[in-house]
Design a protein around this motif. Sequence first.
Motif, PDB file in Angstrom:
ATOM      1  N   UNK A   8       0.823  -1.207   0.000  1.00 42.17           N
ATOM      2  CA  UNK A   8       0.000   0.000   0.000  1.00 42.17           C
ATOM      3  C   UNK A   8       0.859   1.260   0.000  1.00 42.17           C
ATOM      4  N   UNK A   9       2.078   1.118   0.543  1.00 42.24           N
ATOM      5  CA  UNK A   9       3.032   2.224   0.582  1.00 42.24           C
ATOM      6  C   UNK A   9       4.351   1.696   1.089  1.00 42.24           C
ATOM      7  N   UNK A  10       5.381   2.514   0.919  1.00 40.69           N
ATOM      8  CA  UNK A  10       6.697   2.236   1.498  1.00 40.69           C
ATOM      9  C   UNK A  10       7.086   3.485   2.269  1.00 40.69           C
ATOM     10  N   UNK A  11       7.470   3.295   3.522  1.00 44.65           N
ATOM     11  CA  UNK A  11       7.985   4.418   4.310  1.00 44.65           C
ATOM     12  C   UNK A  11       9.505   4.353   4.262  1.00 44.65           C
ATOM     13  N   UNK A  12      10.145   5.480   3.931  1.00 41.68           N
ATOM     14  CA  UNK A  12      11.605   5.568   3.856  1.00 41.68           C
ATOM     15  C   UNK A  12      12.119   6.346   5.050  1.00 41.68           C
ATOM     16  N   UNK A  13      13.230   5.854   5.618  1.00 41.68           N
ATOM     17  CA  UNK A  13      13.802   6.413   6.831  1.00 41.68           C
ATOM     18  C   UNK A  13      15.252   6.804   6.608  1.00 41.68           C
ATOM     19  N   UNK A  14      15.719   7.765   7.389  1.00 40.87           N
ATOM     20  CA  UNK A  14      17.152   8.028   7.477  1.00 40.87           C
ATOM     21  C   UNK A  14      17.612   7.504   8.830  1.00 40.87           C
ATOM     22  N   UNK A  15      18.877   7.212   8.914  1.00 41.04           N
ATOM     23  CA  UNK A  15      19.421   6.644  10.146  1.00 41.04           C
ATOM     24  C   UNK A  15      20.704   7.375  10.483  1.00 41.04           C
ATOM     25  N   UNK A  16      20.775   7.920  11.690  1.00 40.69           N
ATOM     26  CA  UNK A  16      21.980   8.565  12.188  1.00 40.69           C
ATOM     27  C   UNK A  16      22.238   7.989  13.570  1.00 40.69           C
ATOM     28  N   UNK A  17      23.125   6.978  13.631  1.00 39.97           N
ATOM     29  CA  UNK A  17      23.359   6.283  14.899  1.00 39.97           C
ATOM     30  C   UNK A  17      22.064   5.651  15.375  1.00 39.97           C
ATOM     31  N   UNK A  18      21.639   5.938  16.610  1.00 36.81           N
ATOM     32  CA  UNK A  18      20.416   5.321  17.123  1.00 36.81           C
ATOM     33  C   UNK A  18      19.132   6.045  16.698  1.00 36.81           C
ATOM     34  N   UNK A  19      19.253   7.152  15.948  1.00 41.86           N
ATOM     35  CA  UNK A  19      18.072   7.934  15.574  1.00 41.86           C
ATOM     36  C   UNK A  19      17.573   7.506  14.200  1.00 41.86           C
ATOM     37  N   UNK A  20      16.337   7.048  14.155  1.00 45.51           N
ATOM     38  CA  UNK A  20      15.655   6.680  12.922  1.00 45.51           C
ATOM     39  C   UNK A  20      14.599   7.741  12.669  1.00 45.51           C
ATOM     40  N   UNK A  21      14.654   8.376  11.498  1.00 46.38           N
ATOM     41  CA  UNK A  21      13.719   9.457  11.181  1.00 46.38           C
ATOM     42  C   UNK A  21      12.932   9.121   9.917  1.00 46.38           C
ATOM     43  N   UNK A  22      11.629   9.339   9.960  1.00 47.88           N
ATOM     44  CA  UNK A  22      10.772   9.159   8.792  1.00 47.88           C
ATOM     45  C   UNK A  22      11.044  10.302   7.828  1.00 47.88           C
ATOM     46  N   UNK A  23      11.406   9.960   6.593  1.00 48.59           N
ATOM     47  CA  UNK A  23      11.758  10.977   5.598  1.00 48.59           C
ATOM     48  C   UNK A  23      10.715  11.115   4.494  1.00 48.59           C
ATOM     49  N   UNK A  24      10.107   9.994   4.084  1.00 43.96           N
ATOM     50  CA  UNK A  24       9.241  10.030   2.908  1.00 43.96           C
ATOM     51  C   UNK A  24       8.288   8.842   2.934  1.00 43.96           C
ATOM     52  N   UNK A  25       7.096   9.059   2.389  1.00 40.31           N
ATOM     53  CA  UNK A  25       6.142   7.975   2.186  1.00 40.31           C
ATOM     54  C   UNK A  25       5.885   7.889   0.690  1.00 40.31           C
ATOM     55  N   UNK A  26       6.134   6.707   0.102  1.00 43.56           N
ATOM     56  CA  UNK A  26       5.924   6.493  -1.329  1.00 43.56           C
ATOM     57  C   UNK A  26       4.668   5.657  -1.534  1.00 43.56           C
ATOM     58  N   UNK A  27       3.908   5.997  -2.527  1.00 43.13           N
ATOM     59  CA  UNK A  27       2.701   5.260  -2.914  1.00 43.13           C
ATOM     60  C   UNK A  27       3.016   4.420  -4.161  1.00 43.13           C
ATOM     61  N   UNK A  28       2.218   3.381  -4.432  1.00 40.37           N
ATOM     62  CA  UNK A  28       2.505   2.485  -5.562  1.00 40.37           C
ATOM     63  C   UNK A  28       2.704   3.195  -6.907  1.00 40.37           C
ATOM     64  N   UNK A  29       1.970   4.258  -7.167  1.00 45.20           N
ATOM     65  CA  UNK A  29       2.115   4.938  -8.462  1.00 45.20           C
ATOM     66  C   UNK A  29       3.513   5.522  -8.653  1.00 45.20           C
ATOM     67  N   UNK A  30       4.281   5.632  -7.581  1.00 50.02           N
ATOM     68  CA  UNK A  30       5.635   6.184  -7.695  1.00 50.02           C
ATOM     69  C   UNK A  30       6.679   5.144  -8.098  1.00 50.02           C
ATOM     70  N   UNK A  31       6.374   3.851  -7.962  1.00 51.66           N
ATOM     71  CA  UNK A  31       7.364   2.847  -8.348  1.00 51.66           C
ATOM     72  C   UNK A  31       6.859   1.876  -9.399  1.00 51.66           C
TER      73      UNK A  31
END
Length: 184
Positions: free
Chosen positions: A160-183
């Motif tokens: 239904x979607x893919x959530x993309x994260x960035x990672x800096x050491x122990x910190x995981x941050x939500x960066x983007x949500x992609x929907x199927x039409x994008x891939x």
Amino acid sequence: MSATAALPAHAPARPAPAATPAVTAAELLDFALRTAADTATVAALPLDPYERTWIRLDGPGGSEAWLIGWPPGSGTGWHDHAESRGAFATARGSLTEHSLAARLPSEGWRSLELAPGVDRSRTLEAGTGRAFGKHHVHEVLNTSAEEHAVSVHVYHPPLPLIRRFSRNGPILALEQVERPEEWQ
């Protein structure tokens, strides 16, 4: 009885339509491994020297599947597959998966500090694979400097979607949500 009249109180209820049975993690993994072993299917994937390539496949029970080519040094970045369960198998080369052994909230956050000890890493050589549950956060990498890798990925229900994260050491941050039409 007219179309607008209610059924009498004593009328038996109509059975609900049968739900489509869920595809199990074992079935997803079996499909990924069998497809990864199919040399004709794997050979049909065009490989690009610099970017990942993919072909959409029909997975079992209405699942979504992909044959993916990984140039040397390529990867996905940290992401999850929302409410979908999944599996993947390496057909050629080797892939490394870094994952989190922690269940993250599905919504309501922008960044989290991960506890020590939640990081996991595994290498999947050709002919091996793994299944995973909903909200599985991972990154997949072809760490080879010289060889392409090829893999099969399958998700149920379809992504239904893919959530993309960035990672800096122990910190995981939500960066983007992609929907199927994008891939697709």
